[in-house]
Structure formats: structure tokens, C-alpha cells
Design a protein around this motif. Structure first.
Motif, short mmCIF file in Angstrom:
data_model
loop_
_atom_site.label_atom_id
_atom_site.label_comp_id
_atom_site.label_asym_id
_atom_site.label_seq_id
_atom_site.Cartn_x
_atom_site.Cartn_y
_atom_site.Cartn_z
N ARG A 1 0.82 -1.27 0.04
CA ARG A 1 0.04 0.13 0.08
C ARG A 1 0.86 1.27 -0.22
O ARG A 1 2.05 1.40 0.63
N THR A 2 0.57 2.37 -0.67
CA THR A 2 1.11 3.62 -0.56
C THR A 2 0.22 4.66 -0.81
O THR A 2 -0.76 4.73 -1.29
N PRO A 3 0.56 5.79 -0.43
CA PRO A 3 -0.63 7.09 -0.39
C PRO A 3 -0.27 7.61 -2.00
O PRO A 3 0.61 7.12 -2.60
N PRO A 4 -0.90 8.59 -2.24
CA PRO A 4 -0.86 9.05 -3.55
C PRO A 4 0.29 10.14 -3.65
O PRO A 4 0.33 11.22 -3.59
N ALA A 5 1.56 9.55 -3.88
CA ALA A 5 2.69 10.06 -3.71
C ALA A 5 3.77 9.22 -4.48
O ALA A 5 3.53 8.10 -4.75
N ARG A 6 4.92 9.85 -4.92
CA ARG A 6 6.03 9.20 -5.60
C ARG A 6 6.38 8.01 -4.73
O ARG A 6 6.69 8.16 -3.52
N LEU A 7 6.96 7.07 -5.35
CA LEU A 7 7.40 5.88 -4.75
C LEU A 7 8.62 6.24 -3.90
O LEU A 7 9.16 5.68 -2.99
N ALA A 8 9.34 7.21 -4.34
CA ALA A 8 10.69 7.78 -3.46
C ALA A 8 10.30 8.03 -2.34
O ALA A 8 11.19 8.12 -1.48
N THR A 9 9.20 8.42 -2.03
CA THR A 9 8.95 8.85 -0.76
C THR A 9 8.77 7.65 0.19
O THR A 9 9.00 7.86 1.46
N ARG A 10 8.71 6.42 -0.35
CA ARG A 10 8.65 5.24 0.42
C ARG A 10 10.23 4.99 1.06
O ARG A 10 10.43 4.70 2.22
N LEU A 11 10.97 5.32 0.19
CA LEU A 11 12.38 5.17 0.32
C LEU A 11 12.71 6.22 1.54
O LEU A 11 13.60 5.84 2.65
N VAL A 12 12.26 7.51 1.45
CA VAL A 12 12.47 8.49 2.61
C VAL A 12 12.17 7.99 3.82
O VAL A 12 12.63 8.11 5.02
N GLU A 13 10.74 7.46 3.75
CA GLU A 13 10.34 6.74 5.06
C GLU A 13 11.08 5.65 5.64
O GLU A 13 11.23 5.76 6.86
N ALA A 14 11.51 4.81 4.80
CA ALA A 14 12.26 3.74 5.29
C ALA A 14 13.46 4.00 6.00
O ALA A 14 14.02 3.64 7.19
N ILE A 15 14.38 4.92 5.18
CA ILE A 15 15.75 5.17 5.67
C ILE A 15 15.73 6.24 6.65
O ILE A 15 16.63 6.03 7.67
N VAL A 16 15.20 7.63 6.78
CA VAL A 16 15.18 8.38 7.70
C VAL A 16 14.56 8.13 9.01
O VAL A 16 15.21 8.05 9.88
N HIS A 17 13.34 7.53 8.71
CA HIS A 17 12.51 7.00 9.96
C HIS A 17 13.48 5.75 10.68
O HIS A 17 13.41 5.54 11.81
N GLY A 18 14.37 5.12 9.85
CA GLY A 18 14.96 3.95 10.35
C GLY A 18 15.97 4.51 11.26
O GLY A 18 16.49 3.75 12.07
N GLU A 19 16.86 5.50 10.61
CA GLU A 19 17.91 6.29 11.34
C GLU A 19 17.46 7.04 12.62
O GLU A 19 17.73 7.32 13.72
N ASP A 20 15.98 7.59 12.66
CA ASP A 20 15.45 8.13 13.65
C ASP A 20 15.57 7.12 14.88
O ASP A 20 15.67 7.60 16.15
N ILE A 21 15.18 5.90 14.56
CA ILE A 21 15.28 5.09 15.50
C ILE A 21 16.67 4.50 16.03
O ILE A 21 17.11 4.57 17.14
N ARG A 22 17.32 4.09 14.89
CA ARG A 22 18.61 3.45 15.24
C ARG A 22 19.77 4.36 16.06
O ARG A 22 20.24 3.77 16.91
N ARG A 23 19.97 5.40 15.30
CA ARG A 23 20.99 6.26 15.82
C ARG A 23 20.96 6.53 17.40
O ARG A 23 21.91 6.40 18.03
N PRO A 24 19.73 6.85 17.94
CA PRO A 24 19.91 7.21 19.59
C PRO A 24 20.04 6.09 20.24
O PRO A 24 20.49 6.26 21.43
N LEU A 25 19.97 4.80 19.68
CA LEU A 25 20.16 3.53 20.41
C LEU A 25 21.28 3.06 20.16
O LEU A 25 21.76 1.91 20.57
N GLY A 26 22.23 3.62 19.36
CA GLY A 26 23.55 3.22 18.76
C GLY A 26 23.67 1.94 17.95
O GLY A 26 24.48 1.20 17.90
N ILE A 27 22.41 1.61 17.21
CA ILE A 27 22.51 0.42 16.24
C ILE A 27 22.93 1.09 14.80
O ILE A 27 22.53 2.03 14.38
#
Length: 212
Positions: free
Chosen positions: A91-117
Motif C-alpha cells: 500500500r502507498t499514499p498518492p505520492a511518488r514511490l521515492a517517498t517510501r525510501l525516505v520513510e524507510a531510511i530517515v525513520h530507520g535512522e530516527d530509531i537506530r542512531r539514538p540507540l547506537g544501532i
């Protein structure tokens, strides 16, 4: 996208109770909030996106906050399981598929970096996400204004984006900084490094506001 969801599930499956309350790189959200947001985005298609936005009176931040409330379980392990179950959804909202990469990578780092992962992302995916953010205004979840007058250079590959004062860094750090995340100053070099490192953090969901 599917592979990244599964990697994130593996990375956070063993977190302790206190770790879930650690502040993420996304201002105002803790690690558990970001994970719940990713469950929400994985389960939100075009119709649901429009419906949620209308219910939030066209306020993207409120729509994101409502999504977190909807999918954040009392036990974080149940939220992890929810992301695991949603990992292969397309599923995806009405936006370019590149937005899914932004979600995955930026939010992945939002979680990982503060935890030292330490996270790992394909270079091509980071580059595509960065290119999208550079084209997209901040008001729509991008980072175009933050990178204005700067020449971004990937330290690893030599790839270049934009014109102006040089900022040299790993592409992942360039992506995070352009997306409004604080990046350690020592990760950025060049005459334009200080302005980019000092950009104000984004609001909750920044880097993905318009596309969840």
C-alpha cells in the motif's frame, strides 16, 4: 521497502523497556512512536490517506499523530509484531514511490542512531531518497530550502548534488541533514557544513509529512 521493514524488526526485537522511551531523531517522538508511525504508513493506502487527512482537517502532523495513536500498542513488542505482519504490504499514499525510501531510511535512522544501532541501506536507495528530498519543499516534507546554495558531495562515491558551498559527508548524513535531522558536526566537512548542520530540526514526521 519490504526488506528494510524486516531489517528494522530484527534490529528492535530485543530492546528493553527503557530503550523504547528514548527520544528519536524525529522531534517530539520517542522510538516507540516512530515504530508505530511506520506501522501506520505500511497499512495506509490512497483512500485511507485521503480519509485520514480530511479527518485531521488537512493537518499532516495531526494525521500522523492520529496514526500513531491508532497503531501504538501498550506493549512495544506487539507494535514490533504489527510491523512484522505489515512488512510485505504494498500500500502507498498518492505520492511518488521515492517517498517510501525516505520513510524507510530517515525513520530507520530516527530509531537506530539514538540507540547506537548501525543501519545499512543500499547506496542507490539513499541517493534516490536524497534526490527526492532536494526537489521537494520543506512544507511538503522535503528539504529543498535547507540545501539552497549548497553543493552536496557524497564522501564515499563522489556523487554531487546542487551548486554552492561544499558540504562533504556520507550520503546518509546528507539525507538526514536535508530532512531536518541533527547530524553530528564532525560528520560534515566543507565551507557549507555549518549552515547545514545547524538547520532547525523538522517537526514530527518531517521528511515524510506530505506522504506520511
Amino acid at each position: 521497502m519490504h526488506a528494510e521493514r524486516r531489517r528494522l524488526v530484527r534490529d528492535v526485537s530485543g530492546l528493553g523497556d527503557d530503550q523504547w522511551r528514548v527520544s528519536s531523531l524525529c522531534p517530539g517522538w520517542d522510538v516507540h512512536d516512530v515504530l508505530a508511525h511506520l506501522v501506520d504508513t505500511a497499512r495506509t493506502g490512497r483512500v485511507a490517506f485521503v480519509r485520514d487527512l480530511l479527518m485531521a482537517r488537512m493537518d499532516f502532523d495531526l494525521a500522523n499523530a492520529n496514526g500513531i495513536v491508532r497503531h501504538k500498542r501498550q506493549d512495544p513488542r506487539d507494535t514490533v509484531e504489527a510491523l512484522k505482519q505489515a512488512a510485505d504490504l504494498t500500500r502507498t499514499p498518492p505520492a511518488r514511490l521515492a517517498t517510501r525510501l525516505v520513510e524507510a531510511i530517515v525513520h530507520g535512522e530516527d530509531i537506530r542512531r539514538p540507540l547506537g544501532i548501525i543501519g545499512w541501506y543500499p547506496e542507490a536507495a539513499i541517493a534516490r531518497a536524497l534526490e527526492y528530498q532536494l526537489r521537494t519543499p520543506v512544507s511538503f516534507g522535503g528539504g529543498r530550502e535547507r540545501a539552497a546554495g549548497l553543493r552536496l558531495i557524497d564522501r564515499r562515491t563522489g556523487a554531487v548534488w546542487g551548486r554552492g558551498e561544499d558540504v562533504v559527508a556520507d550520503a546518509i548524513d546528507l539525507l538526514l541533514a536535508v530532512s531536518g535531522r541533527r547530524v553530528d558536526r564532525e560528520c560534515l566537512t566543507g565551507s557549507g557544513a555549518s549552515p547545514l548542520a545547524g538547520t532547525a530540526p523538522g517537526t514530527p514526521g518531517a521528511g515524510a509529512a506530505s506522504h506520511r
